[in-house]
Design an enzyme around this catalytic site. Structure first.
Site, PDB file in Angstrom:
ATOM      1  N   CYS A  36      52.760  36.108  53.725  1.00  0.00           N
ATOM      2  CA  CYS A  36      51.502  36.865  53.632  1.00  0.00           C
ATOM      3  C   CYS A  36      50.256  36.035  53.339  1.00  0.00           C
ATOM      4  CB  CYS A  36      51.598  37.994  52.602  1.00  0.00           C
ATOM      5  SG  CYS A  36      52.797  39.268  53.023  1.00  0.00           S
ATOM      6  N   ASP A  37      50.344  34.718  53.307  1.00  0.00           N
ATOM      7  CA  ASP A  37      49.136  33.913  53.078  1.00  0.00           C
ATOM      8  C   ASP A  37      49.288  32.504  53.662  1.00  0.00           C
ATOM      9  OD1 ASP A  37      46.500  33.603  52.247  1.00  0.00           O
ATOM     10  OD2 ASP A  37      47.039  32.999  50.209  1.00  0.00           O
ATOM     11  N   ILE A  38      49.754  32.435  54.911  1.00  0.00           N
ATOM     12  CA  ILE A  38      49.864  31.131  55.575  1.00  0.00           C
ATOM     13  C   ILE A  38      48.459  30.649  55.918  1.00  0.00           C
ATOM     14  CG2 ILE A  38      50.681  29.933  57.674  1.00  0.00           C
ATOM     15  CD1 ILE A  38      52.917  30.542  55.670  1.00  0.00           C
ATOM     16  N   ASN A  42      47.932  26.310  51.779  1.00  0.00           N
ATOM     17  CA  ASN A  42      49.279  26.641  51.311  1.00  0.00           C
ATOM     18  C   ASN A  42      50.359  25.883  52.082  1.00  0.00           C
ATOM     19  OD1 ASN A  42      48.274  28.334  49.377  1.00  0.00           O
ATOM     20  ND2 ASN A  42      48.502  30.178  50.612  1.00  0.00           N
ATOM     21  N   THR A  80      44.467  35.632  53.250  1.00  0.00           N
ATOM     22  CA  THR A  80      43.094  35.139  53.287  1.00  0.00           C
ATOM     23  C   THR A  80      42.473  35.625  54.583  1.00  0.00           C
ATOM     24  OG1 THR A  80      43.762  33.217  51.991  1.00  0.00           O
ATOM     25  CG2 THR A  80      41.688  33.040  53.231  1.00  0.00           C
TER      26      THR A  80
END
Length: 177
Positions: A36-38, A42, A80
């Site tokens: 959910c936040d690649i 990260n 993001t």
């Protein structure tokens, strides 16, 4: 690759790094987890014993969800904005692996161009473009046809038709086939 993203000058490296992230996503997804936040911040970059070659690893699972978990009103942040898929900014549905694949496409665009997939746009403008105008990030013109096809699979607007990490591992852009 820079710590917080940027252009990767050699396309062979882009393909290798994309494969590494896909391999990690495939393993994460097989365990029933969606990151959910690649995004570049990260993805950790480690030097190897081969000069100029790096090993990439996915980090920061703070927003990770279980696969098919229903998103709730508390899940207002599914990533993001610049890397979020249309279904992540639309009214909440199920958490699916396709969220991560769209984000990976945005990371690949950034590796190729050195700029965000949505350059110079405010978060609210990106959401507006995706939801009301059904736009996708622009695929870089300087990519080979296999790269353009790869990104088209990542940016498929229908998450049910978007390729999985496992499918993309076999795509000629990263498999060399």
């Amino acid at each position: 690759m820079q710590r917080s993203g940027g252009c990767v000058p050699d396309e062979i490296d882009v393909r290798l790094y994309t494969w590494m992230v896909l391999n990690g996503l495939s393993r994460i997804h097989a365990k029933g987890v969606v990151h959910c936040d690649i995004k570049p911040d990260n993805i950790l970059v480690f030097p190897t014993e081969h000069d100029g070659i790096y090993q990439l690893k996915i980090s920061d699972f703070g927003l990770a969800k279980e696969l098919s978990e229903a998103a709730t009103d508390e899940d207002e942040n599914l990533g993001t904005t610049a890397y979020m898929s249309p279904e992540a900014v639309a009214p909440r549905g199920e958490i699916v692996t396709a969220l991560d694949i769209w984000s990976l496409g945005c990371v690949v665009v950034e590796m190729i161009t050195g700029r965000d997939a949505w350059p110079c746009l405010a978060s609210v403008t990106i959401v507006h473009l995706m939801v009301t105008r059904e736009k996708t990030p622009k695929i870089p013109e300087n990519m080979p046809e296999t790269g353009k096809d790869f990104l088209s699979k990542c940016f498929e607007r229908d998450p049910r038709k978007r390729w999985s990490a496992q499918m993309l591992l076999d795509h000629p852009y990263v498999s060399g086939g």
